[in-house]
Design a protein around this motif. Structure first.
Motif, PDB file in Angstrom:
ATOM      1  N   UNK A   8       3.832   3.235  -5.010  1.00  0.00           N
ATOM      2  CA  UNK A   8       3.390   1.976  -4.394  1.00  0.00           C
ATOM      3  C   UNK A   8       4.047   0.762  -5.051  1.00  0.00           C
ATOM      4  N   UNK A   9       4.296   0.824  -6.346  1.00  0.00           N
ATOM      5  CA  UNK A   9       4.960  -0.322  -6.997  1.00  0.00           C
ATOM      6  C   UNK A   9       6.338  -0.551  -6.401  1.00  0.00           C
ATOM      7  N   UNK A  10       7.108   0.499  -6.216  1.00  0.00           N
ATOM      8  CA  UNK A  10       8.442   0.349  -5.637  1.00  0.00           C
ATOM      9  C   UNK A  10       8.355  -0.145  -4.198  1.00  0.00           C
ATOM     10  N   UNK A  11       7.390   0.373  -3.432  1.00  0.00           N
ATOM     11  CA  UNK A  11       7.219  -0.080  -2.051  1.00  0.00           C
ATOM     12  C   UNK A  11       6.905  -1.586  -2.027  1.00  0.00           C
ATOM     13  N   UNK A  12       6.011  -2.024  -2.926  1.00  0.00           N
ATOM     14  CA  UNK A  12       5.652  -3.445  -2.984  1.00  0.00           C
ATOM     15  C   UNK A  12       6.861  -4.300  -3.373  1.00  0.00           C
ATOM     16  N   UNK A  13       7.660  -3.808  -4.310  1.00  0.00           N
ATOM     17  CA  UNK A  13       8.866  -4.554  -4.700  1.00  0.00           C
ATOM     18  C   UNK A  13       9.871  -4.598  -3.548  1.00  0.00           C
ATOM     19  N   UNK A  14       9.996  -3.514  -2.819  1.00  0.00           N
ATOM     20  CA  UNK A  14      10.891  -3.507  -1.656  1.00  0.00           C
ATOM     21  C   UNK A  14      10.392  -4.460  -0.569  1.00  0.00           C
ATOM     22  N   UNK A  15       9.087  -4.582  -0.419  1.00  0.00           N
ATOM     23  CA  UNK A  15       8.550  -5.575   0.531  1.00  0.00           C
ATOM     24  C   UNK A  15       8.942  -6.988   0.100  1.00  0.00           C
TER      25      UNK A  15
END
Length: 178
Positions: A95-102
């Motif tokens: 989820x951290x990577x997904x949030x950073x990609x957002x």
């Protein structure tokens, strides 16, 4: 066919670096720091951010290059990179990577599109201020790199093996090796 005579047959940004080495140096230094320097984000994750932003910008050369660079440094390889590029929300990533990609995607649209909620969500998923800083800077830098490559209509190889060969150079020697 490139919009200007570059005097070389190299593809994409490599042709521009050969054309104007004095501008290539600081651009390569920035890429080296952001994508390979000390960080709590893996090199593969940072390359994935670059590939994702390049995909959003429809920059075929940079999206293909940095997808190969990310795949070479992620255990899940190109399958994961392709899934992230096709469907960020459904991709099997932390989820951290997904949030950073957002956040990176918001920067790609406009720096002003990064909302406090985006930052809060990334922080809630464990992102640090440095990771947020670097994500925004990677996204902003790749908007510049993408526009540089496409704005001068550089050539784009069709063969994935061409990108995989350069990925080996990057993984082993970094951006200074270009």
């Amino acid at each position: 066919m490139p919009h200007i005579a570059l005097g070389n047959d190299a593809p994409g940004i490599l042709s521009l670096f050969a054309y104007r080495p004095e501008t290539a140096r600081p651009m390569n230094e920035l890429a080296e720091i952001l994508l390979r320097g000390p960080s709590t984000l893996t090199r593969g994750a940072r390359e994935l951010i670059a590939a994702y932003v390049s995909s959003l910008n429809d920059c075929d050369f940079c999206a293909s290059s940095h997808s190969a660079f990310a795949a070479a440094q992620l255990p899940e390889g190109m399958e994961l990179v392709d899934r992230v590029r096709a469907d960020l929300e459904g991709a099997p990533i932390p989820e951290k990577l997904r949030a950073l990609l957002r956040v990176a995607g918001a920067v790609q649209a406009s720096g002003q599109d990064v909302r406090p909620e985006d930052i809060a969500a990334a922080r809630a998923a464990g992102a640090t201020d440095l990771e947020l800083h670097d994500t925004v800077l990677i996204a902003a830098a790749f908007c510049m790199f993408n526009r540089y490559v496409d704005g001068l209509a550089t050539t784009v190889p069709d063969n994935p093996a061409d990108y995989e060969a350069v990925a080996k150079v990057i993984v082993e020697g970094g951006y200074q090796a270009l």
